[in-house]
Scaffold this active site. Structure first.
Site, PDB file in Angstrom:
ATOM      1  N   HIS A 461       1.616   5.887   2.722  1.00  0.00           N
ATOM      2  CA  HIS A 461       1.414   4.701   3.138  1.00  0.00           C
ATOM      3  C   HIS A 461       2.019   3.384   2.219  1.00  0.00           C
ATOM      4  CE1 HIS A 461      -1.202   1.448   5.163  1.00  0.00           C
ATOM      5  NE2 HIS A 461      -1.001   0.863   3.929  1.00  0.00           N
ATOM      6  N   GLU A 462       1.618   3.724   0.837  1.00  0.00           N
ATOM      7  CA  GLU A 462       2.062   2.610  -0.048  1.00  0.00           C
ATOM      8  C   GLU A 462       3.645   2.939   0.030  1.00  0.00           C
ATOM      9  OE1 GLU A 462       0.092   0.441  -0.568  1.00  0.00           O
ATOM     10  OE2 GLU A 462      -1.765   1.346  -0.081  1.00  0.00           O
ATOM     11  N   HIS A 465       5.265   0.781   2.469  1.00  0.00           N
ATOM     12  CA  HIS A 465       5.277  -0.775   1.995  1.00  0.00           C
ATOM     13  C   HIS A 465       6.554  -0.819   0.988  1.00  0.00           C
ATOM     14  CE1 HIS A 465       1.531  -2.241   3.973  1.00  0.00           C
ATOM     15  NE2 HIS A 465       0.756  -1.669   3.346  1.00  0.00           N
ATOM     16  N   HIS A 468       9.808  -1.222   2.705  1.00  0.00           N
ATOM     17  CA  HIS A 468       9.771  -2.439   3.343  1.00  0.00           C
ATOM     18  C   HIS A 468      10.486  -3.500   2.238  1.00  0.00           C
ATOM     19  CE1 HIS A 468       7.569  -5.350   6.432  1.00  0.00           C
ATOM     20  NE2 HIS A 468       8.809  -5.398   6.454  1.00  0.00           N
TER      21      HIS A 468
HETATM   22 ZN   LIG Z   1      -1.175  -1.266   3.705  1.00  0.00          ZN
END
Ligand SMILES: [Zn+2]
Length: 671
Positions: A461-462, A465, A468
Site C-alpha cells: 500500500h505505502e 503511494h 505515485h
Molecule cells: Zn493510503
C-alpha cells in the site's frame, strides 16, 4: 553561521543532512523561513506591473523553498522519531503555521491579481497544466472566503473559529466518555476469552486502579470482548455503553455540538455561494456532486444488505443452537461471526508469518515496480535520521528517478500507523527537482523480520503511494505526486496491493524463512478467503455511516441530527442486528474537523476504482500486461493533479469505474 537546515545541502542527492541538524536549529530556521516567505508574498502581491502568469502564479510556486525544507525535515522527524523537545516544538509551530497560511489566503491584493488572471484565462496562452494550476490557486482563495468583504467576511471568520472550537469539544467529549466508563469483570467472567483479551482486561484494570480486570470502551479491548465473550448479558452492557458514547447527557454530550456544527457548515457554504455544504465539499473531489456519491453508495448498499441478511440467518441459527431465543442483537453479531470464522477458516497467523519476510516483501514490491515500470532499486549507504532507515537509488535505463527511503520498524519515538511522504516532491519549476520519498511503518523487529498478512499489504500500500510520488512528471510542485483529490489519492496505493495477491509474485517471494519453500496454494486460498469474511456486516456498517454523513450535509442542515439519522436508517432498511460503524455522537471523522465531512464515502470510492483498475490488467494480458502498465503510468502515476481525476481515469480505462469489480472483490456479487 548559517542554519544547517537553510544552507546548501552538499549531501548525495541533496538529502537533508540529518547528522548536522540539531533540535535547536528548528525554531530559528522556521522563523527565518516564514519571514522570507512573507517577504516573497509581499513582493508578488505588491508588484506594480500588471499580473501575468509568470509574475503571480509561477512566482507563488517558486516562493517558500526555505519553508518547504524546514517543514519537510521537521515533520519527518516529528512523526517518525520524536522526543519531548520535538513535541514541544510541534505545539509551538502549529498556531504559527495556521496564522501564516490564513494571512496568505486573506491577502486581497494577491487575490485580485489571481482573479484578473482567472478572468483572462482563455487569452493567456497557458498550457493545460498551467491553466489547471491557475484554476486551483484561484479556487482555493475563493473557497477560503477571499472574495467576501465587510460583514460577510467578519461572519465567515466567526464561523471558522466557532467550528474549530466545536471540533475540539467533540473530540474531548468522546475521549471523556471513553475514559470514564469501565465494567468490572469477576475472574469467572474471563472464561472463554483468549489470552490477549484477558491480558488486555487485566492491564486496563491496573491502569484504572481497579482490583481486577475490566472492559473499557477502547476499540482494541471492547471489539475482541464482543467477539469472544460467551456472556450475553455482559456483551449487552458493554455494547450499550459503547454505542452511547457522546450521548450520555450532561457536559460531554455531543448531540448539540453536532447540530450546531451542521448548521454552521451549511451557513458557510451559503456565504460562499453553494447550494449545500456537500456541494461545496465535493466540488474539489472526483465524485463532484452529492448525487454521484449517493449513487455509488446505494449500488453497494443493496447487495451488502442482502448478504448481511443472509449471514444474520446463519448466525441466528447458531445462537438458537446455543439455547438463546429471540432475535439476533447487535451485541450478538460479532460473537457468532467469530465462532463461524473459526469453524470455516482455520487459518493460524503463526503458520503464515514465516512466509512473509519483510526483506522478501520489499524485494517483491521492487520486482513488481521493475516488471511494470522498468524501475531498478540500488541500496544507498547514506546517513539518515535513524539507523533503522534504509535508502535506495531508483533508476530507469540508468537514469536517476528518485531516492526511496524505508523506515519499517516500530519504536517508542514513532507515531503509530503507516504513511508515505515526499521529503522532496518532484517538480521542474523553477528548477528540476527529483523526488525523495519515504515509507514509514510500525513492524516488529526480528531476525528475520516476519510480517502478518495485513503488514505485507501495508508494505505494498505505502509503496503504491511512493510510486505515485516517484513517477510524478509534472512542472509545478503544487500539483505533483499525491497532490490530488482525497477520493483519488488512495487509488495508486490500494491498486498496488493487488500485486501482492498475484500467484506468481507469492510463489517467488512468499517463501518460508526456515525452509525456503513457497507458500502452498491451500494456505493462500485460506488467506484470501479470510480477508473477505463477514463482508456483508462490514460493508453495511460502513455504508450506513457514509449515507448518514452525506444526508447531514446535502440540503438544509437538520435541526435534530439524531432524528435525521433515524430517518435515513429507516429509509435504508438498516438491519436491526447491525449498528452504524460510527453513529452521530461518535462520528469523529465528520465532527472533529471537516476533513471527512460529507467525504466519509471516499474510502469506498477509492476501492471501487482500485478494483476496477486492476480488472483492467486482468482483462488484458494479466497483472503485468505492459500496455496497461504504460497506461497506468502515463495517465495516473505520472500526472499528479495536473488534470481532473475523472479525465485521468477515463484516459486510463476508457470509461469511468463501475462497482462490479468491488462487489466481486468483497464477495458481494450476485450469483
Ligand atoms: Zn493510503
Amino acid at each position: 553561521m548559517t542554519n544547517p537546515i537553510l544552507s546548501d545541502w552538499k549531501t548525495p542527492f541533496q538529502i537533508a543532512p540529518f547528522d548536522a541538524i540539531s533540535d535547536d536549529d528548528f525554531a530559528p530556521a522556521l522563523d527565518q523561513a516564514l519571514c522570507e516567505h512573507r517577504a516573497e508574498i509581499a513582493r508578488i502581491s505588491g508588484n506594480q506591473d500588471a499580473p501575468t502568469f509568470a509574475n503571480t502564479v509561477e512566482a507563488l510556486e517558486a516562493a517558500g523553498t526555505g519553508l518547504d525544507r524546514v517543514l519537510s525535515v521537521f515533520f519527518t522527524l516529528a512523526g517518525a522519531d520524536s522526543n519531548p523537545k520535538r513535541e514541544a516544538l510541534q505545539r509551538d509551530f502549529s498556531p504559527l503555521l495556521a496564522a501564516h497560511f490564513s494571512e496568505i489566503s486573506a491577502n486581497k491584493a494577491l487575490f485580485t491579481r489571481l482573479t484578473t488572471l482567472w478572468n483572462q484565462r482563455d487569452d493567456l496562452g497557458l498550457t493545460p497544466e498551467q491553466a489547471r494550476v491557475l484554476m486551483l490557486s484561484h479556487r482555493s482563495f475563493v473557497r477560503a472566503g477571499a472574495a467576501l468583504s465587510g460583514a460577510l467576511e467578519v461572519r465567515m471568520k466567526k464561523i471558522a473559529a466557532r467550528l474549530a472550537a466545536l471540533g475540539t469539544s467533540f473530540a474531548q467529549n468522546l475521549l471523556a466518555d471513553e475514559r470514564d466508563w469501565a465494567m468490572d469483570l469477576a475472574e469467572s467472567d474471563l472464561d472463554g476469552l483468549p489470552e490477549f483479551v484477558v491480558d488486555g482486561a487485566r492491564n486496563a484494570g491496573a491502569d484504572k486502579g481497579r482490583d481486577g480486570p475490566v472492559v473499557t470502551l477502547s476499540r482494541s479491548l471492547i471489539v475482541p470482548f464482543l467477539q469472544f465473550s460467551p456472556r450475553r448479558d455482559l456483551r449487552k452492557t458493554a455494547w450499550q455503553a459503547w454505542s452511547a458514547r457522546g450521548a450520555n447527557g450532561g457536559e460531554t454530550d455531543n448531540r448539540g455540538i453536532a447540530a450546531e456544527t451542521l448548521a454552521l457548515r451549511s451557513e458557510r457554504a451559503g456565504l460562499l455561494g453553494y447550494e449545500s455544504y456537500a456541494d461545496f465539499k465535493l466540488e474539489t473531489e472526483m465524485a463532484g456532486t452529492p448525487s454521484k456519491v449517493r449513487d455509488l453508495l446505494m449500488a453497494v448498499w443493496l447487495p451488502a444488505r442482502k448478504r448481511a441478511e443472509a449471514d444474520a440467518g446463519v448466525l441466528t441459527q447458531m445462537m438458537q443452537a446455543d439455547g438463546v431465543n429471540g432475535p439476533l442483537e447487535p451485541w450478538d453479531w460479532r460473537y457468532y461471526a467469530q465462532k463461524r470464522r473459526q469453524a470455516e477458516h482455520d487459518l493460524d497467523e503463526a503458520d503464515l508469518k514465516p512466509y512473509l519476510q519483510l526483506e522478501k516483501m520489499l524485494e517483491a514490491a521492487f520486482s513488481c515496480a521493475d516488471r511494470l515500470f522498468g524501475l531498478t532499486f540500488k541500496p544507498l549507504d547514506i546517513a539518515l535520521y535513524h539507523p533503522d532507515c534504509r535508502a535506495w537509488e531508483v533508476t530507469r535505463d540508468g537514469a536517476h528517478v528518485a531516492v526511496f527511503i524505508g523506515d519499517y520498524f516500530a519504536r517508542g519515538s514513532k507515531r503509530s500507523g503507516a504513511w508515505c511522504s515526499a521529503m522532496r516532491a518532484q517538480a521542474k519549476y523553477p528548477d528540476v527537482q527529483t523526488p525523495v520519498v519515504i515509507n514509514v511503518c510500525n513492524f516488529a523487529k526480528g531476525d528475520p523480520a516476519l510480517l502478518s498478512w495485513d503488514d505485507a499489504r501495508t508494505v505494498f500500500h505505502e509503496f503504491g503511494h511512493a510510486l505515485h510520488q516517484m513517477l510524478s512528471n509534472v512542472t509545478y510542485e503544487s500539483i505533483s505526486g499525491t497532490s490530488v483529490a482525497r477520493d483519488f489519492v488512495e487509488l495508486p496505493s490500494q491498486l498496488f496491493e493487488h500485486w501482492l495477491e498475484v500467484p506468481e509474485v507469492l510463489a517467488e517471494f512468499a517463501t518460508h524463512a526456515g525452509t525456503g519453500e513457497a507458500m502452498a496454494q491451500e494456505m493462500l486460498d485460506k488467506v484470501l478467503a479470510a480477508a473477505n469474511f463477514d463482508m456483508g456486516f462490514q460493508t453495511v456498517e460502513y455504508v450506513a455511516s457514509a449515507l448518514v454523513d452525506l444526508a447531514f450535509h446535502d440540503g438544509d442542515a437538520p435541526g435534530d441530527p439524531m432524528a435525521r439519522q433515524a430517518e435515513v436508517l429507516a429509509e435504508l432498511g438498516m438491519p436491526d442486528s447491525i449498528g452504524m460503524r460510527h453513529a452521530t455522537p461518535q462520528f469523529a471523522h465528520v465532527f472533529t474537523g471537516d476533513g471527512y465531512a460529507s467525504a466519509y464515502y471516499s474510502y469506498m470510492w477509492s476501492e471501487v476504482m482500485d478494483a476496477d483498475a486492476f480488472a483492467a490488467f486482468e482483462e488484458a494480458g494479466g497483472a503485468f500486461d505492459p500496455e496497461r502498465a504504460t497506461a497506468l503510468e502515463t495517465h495516473i502515476l505520472s500526472t499528479g493533479g495536473s488534470q481532473d481525476p475523472e479525465t485521468l481515469y477515463r484516459a486510463f480505462r476508457g470509461r469511468l469505474p463501475g462497482v462490479e469489480a468491488l462487489l466481486k472483490g468483497r464477495g458481494l456479487a450476485a450469483g
